[in-house]
Design a protein around this motif. Structure first.
Motif, PDB file in Angstrom:
ATOM      1  N   VAL A 133     -27.944 -35.641  35.380  1.00 21.35           N
ATOM      2  CA  VAL A 133     -26.882 -34.694  35.727  1.00 21.35           C
ATOM      3  C   VAL A 133     -27.162 -34.098  37.099  1.00 21.35           C
ATOM      4  CG1 VAL A 133     -26.242 -34.089  33.358  1.00 21.35           C
ATOM      5  CG2 VAL A 133     -28.074 -32.828  34.505  1.00 21.35           C
ATOM      6  N   VAL A 134     -26.113 -33.634  37.737  1.00 20.73           N
ATOM      7  CA  VAL A 134     -26.222 -32.976  39.038  1.00 20.73           C
ATOM      8  C   VAL A 134     -25.933 -31.494  38.837  1.00 20.73           C
ATOM      9  CG1 VAL A 134     -25.273 -32.818  41.370  1.00 20.73           C
ATOM     10  CG2 VAL A 134     -25.526 -35.060  40.271  1.00 20.73           C
ATOM     11  N   GLY A 135     -26.859 -30.651  39.238  1.00 22.34           N
ATOM     12  CA  GLY A 135     -26.660 -29.207  39.115  1.00 22.34           C
ATOM     13  C   GLY A 135     -25.855 -28.677  40.285  1.00 22.34           C
ATOM     14  N   LEU A 136     -24.701 -28.097  40.009  1.00 22.58           N
ATOM     15  CA  LEU A 136     -23.823 -27.598  41.071  1.00 22.58           C
ATOM     16  C   LEU A 136     -24.105 -26.138  41.413  1.00 22.58           C
ATOM     17  CD1 LEU A 136     -20.401 -29.161  39.987  1.00 22.58           C
ATOM     18  CD2 LEU A 136     -22.014 -30.022  41.699  1.00 22.58           C
ATOM     19  N   CYS A 137     -24.285 -25.298  40.395  1.00 22.27           N
ATOM     20  CA  CYS A 137     -24.531 -23.878  40.643  1.00 22.27           C
ATOM     21  C   CYS A 137     -24.955 -23.214  39.347  1.00 22.27           C
ATOM     22  CB  CYS A 137     -23.294 -23.179  41.213  1.00 22.27           C
ATOM     23  SG  CYS A 137     -21.901 -23.087  40.055  1.00 22.27           S
ATOM     24  N   PHE A 138     -25.457 -22.007  39.464  1.00 27.63           N
ATOM     25  CA  PHE A 138     -25.798 -21.188  38.305  1.00 27.63           C
ATOM     26  C   PHE A 138     -24.733 -20.128  38.089  1.00 27.63           C
ATOM     27  CE2 PHE A 138     -30.146 -22.432  39.687  1.00 27.63           C
ATOM     28  CZ  PHE A 138     -30.610 -22.967  38.497  1.00 27.63           C
ATOM     29  N   TYR A 139     -24.430 -19.859  36.826  1.00 27.01           N
ATOM     30  CA  TYR A 139     -23.671 -18.681  36.432  1.00 27.01           C
ATOM     31  C   TYR A 139     -24.636 -17.822  35.613  1.00 27.01           C
ATOM     32  CZ  TYR A 139     -19.212 -21.037  37.617  1.00 27.01           C
ATOM     33  OH  TYR A 139     -18.172 -21.674  38.258  1.00 27.01           O
ATOM     34  N   ASP A 140     -25.138 -16.736  36.193  1.00 25.64           N
ATOM     35  CA  ASP A 140     -26.084 -15.897  35.449  1.00 25.64           C
ATOM     36  C   ASP A 140     -25.376 -15.273  34.253  1.00 25.64           C
ATOM     37  OD1 ASP A 140     -25.359 -12.940  36.838  1.00 25.64           O
ATOM     38  OD2 ASP A 140     -25.195 -14.664  38.181  1.00 25.64           O
ATOM     39  N   GLY A 141     -26.048 -15.305  33.111  1.00 19.87           N
ATOM     40  CA  GLY A 141     -25.331 -15.042  31.866  1.00 19.87           C
ATOM     41  C   GLY A 141     -25.456 -13.678  31.251  1.00 19.87           C
ATOM     42  N   GLY A 142     -26.032 -12.698  31.944  1.00 18.49           N
ATOM     43  CA  GLY A 142     -26.193 -11.383  31.344  1.00 18.49           C
ATOM     44  C   GLY A 142     -27.458 -11.326  30.512  1.00 18.49           C
ATOM     45  N   ALA A 143     -27.949 -10.132  30.284  1.00 25.43           N
ATOM     46  CA  ALA A 143     -29.195  -9.961  29.532  1.00 25.43           C
ATOM     47  C   ALA A 143     -28.967 -10.219  28.048  1.00 25.43           C
ATOM     48  CB  ALA A 143     -29.726  -8.543  29.732  1.00 25.43           C
ATOM     49  N   LYS A 144     -29.887 -10.974  27.445  1.00 21.29           N
ATOM     50  CA  LYS A 144     -29.835 -11.222  26.009  1.00 21.29           C
ATOM     51  C   LYS A 144     -30.557 -10.097  25.279  1.00 21.29           C
ATOM     52  CE  LYS A 144     -30.275 -15.380  24.351  1.00 21.29           C
ATOM     53  NZ  LYS A 144     -30.776 -16.741  24.021  1.00 21.29           N
TER      54      LYS A 144
END
Length: 323
Positions: A133-144
C-alpha cells in the motif's frame, strides 16, 4: 449541414470533457458525516479539479465494519483503490506503525500533529509500501479513552475486567500485565458484546464512541487519554503503479491538502460528540491517575518495540517541541 452538426458534436465530446475518466473507489468504516469521510470527499473535489475531470473519487459508504484487515487485503490485491484505516490494522505487517500507537507517546494534539507532519511521519508512510500500500497522509484520530459501565480512574481498576482490543493490536500483553483480560474483537461487535456482558470495557475517541453508537450502552467515559493512534489514508500499490507520475502527484498533494480541513472538522466533531454523549447520560470521569497510568504503561515500550531503529524513532518523537 448534417456534417457541420456532427463536427460540432465531435468537438464538444473531444474538448468539452476528458476522453477518459479514472474512477477511484474509496472506503471507510464511518458514515458520510464523519470527519475522515468528509475530508476524503474534499480530496475528491481537489483531484477532480486538478486533473481536469480525469480522476473521480467515489466513496463506497460505510465499508466492512467487521474487519479492517479485510479492507487492507482488498487494497493489497487491487480490488479496492483507496481506504482510510486505523493504523493499528498495520501493526503486524509494518512494525514502524506500532510507534505512534504507544501509550502516552504524544504529549498533546499539537505534539502528535507536529510529529506526523514531520520526518518521522514521512518515514512511517514510506515504510508502508513494502506491504503493498502507499501511504498518502495521516488523519490524527483523537485521544483514546476507556469506556464501559464502570469508571476507570487508575490501573488497579482494570483488574479482572474484560477489555476489548482490536484483533491485530499489540496491547494484549500489556493489558494482561495490568490484570485485565484482553478480548480481541472487531469494532462493530462492541455494542452487542457490551450489552451481553461479554466485555466490560472498550476504548476510543469521543467521535468514534458516538459514531458507532457505543454511548447507548457504555455510560462511563473515563478520560485516560492513554493513546492517540492516527488513522492513515492508503492507496493500493498495484493500482498506484499503473498511474502516471502526474496523477500520482495530484493524488498525493490533494491528500495532504485535505489534512487541514480534516483537523478542523475533527476538533469540532470531538467537542460535539462529547456534548451528545453527555446529553445521553454518559458520565465523564476526569479524576484520572495519569501518573499511575504512565508509570504502568510507558515501560511497555521495551516490550512492544525491539528494533533499535524504532527505539531511536521513539526518542526522536520525545524530542519534538510540541506541547
Amino acid at each position: 449541414m448534417r456534417a457541420v452538426v456532427f463536427a460540432v458534436i465531435v468537438a464538444l465530446v473531444t474538448f468539452g470533457q476528458p476522453t477518459f475518466a479514472r474512477d477511484i473507489i474509496s472506503s471507510d468504516i464511518y458514515p458520510s458525516s464523519y470527519p475522515t469521510v468528509r475530508a476524503t470527499a474534499y480530496m475528491g473535489d481537489l483531484i477532480r479539479e486538478r486533473s481536469g475531470g480525469r480522476l473521480i473519487l467515489s466513496n463506497l459508504g460505510a465499508g466492512d465494519r467487521e474487519s479492517e484487515n479485510y479492507t487492507l487485503g482488498q487494497l493489497r490485491n487491487g480490488t479496492l483503490d483507496m481506504a482510510r484505516l486505523n493504523i493499528n490494522t498495520l501493526n503486524s505487517a509494518v512494525p514502524a506503525t506500532i510507534v505512534p500507537t504507544l501509550p502516552y507517546i504524544f504529549r498533546s494534539v499539537a505534539h502528535e500533529r507536529e510529529v506526523l507532519d514531520g520526518p518521522v511521519g514521512e518515514e512511517i508512510l514510506a515504510s508502508l509500501e513494502a506491504t503493498g500500500v502507499v501511504g498518502l497522509c495521516f488523519y490524527d484520530g483523537g485521544a483514546k479513552s476507556i469506556y464501559g459501565n464502570r469508571p476507570i480512574r487508575s490501573p488497579a481498576d482494570l483488574r479482572g475486567l474484560r477489555y476489548r482490543v482490536q484483533p491485530s493490536a499489540h496491547w494484549a500483553p500489556m493489558l494482561r500485565a495490568l490484570g485485565a483480560q484482553p478480548v480481541p474483537m472487531p469494532q462493530a461487535r462492541v455494542e452487542a458484546a457490551m450489552r451481553a456482558g461479554v466485555i466490560d470495557l472498550a476504548d476510543g475517541s469521543w467521535s468514534s464512541f458516538v459514531a458507532l453508537q457505543h454511548h447507548s450502552v457504555a455510560k462511563n467515559f473515563s478520560l485516560t487519554e492513554h493513546s492517540r493512534p492516527p488513522s492513515v489514508l492508503l492507496f493500493s500499490k498495484r493500482i498506484w503503479d499503473t498511474l502516471s507520475p502526474e496523477d500520482r502527484a495530484i493524488l498525493k498533494t490533494a491528500a495532504r491538502d485535505s489534512v487541514a480541513l480534516y483537523r478542523q472538522l475533527s476538533d469540532e466533531h470531538e467537542a460535539a460528540a462529547r456534548r451528545e454523549a453527555e446529553a445521553a447520560g454518559v458520565m465523564t470521569v476526569s479524576d484520572i491517575d495519569y501518573d499511575g497510568f504512565a508509570a504502568a504503561l510507558v515501560p511497555y515500550y521495551a516490550t512492544a518495540v525491539s528494533d533499535p531503529r524504532l527505539k531511536a524513532m521513539i526518542e526522536r518523537i520525545k524530542g519534538e517541541a510540541g506541547r
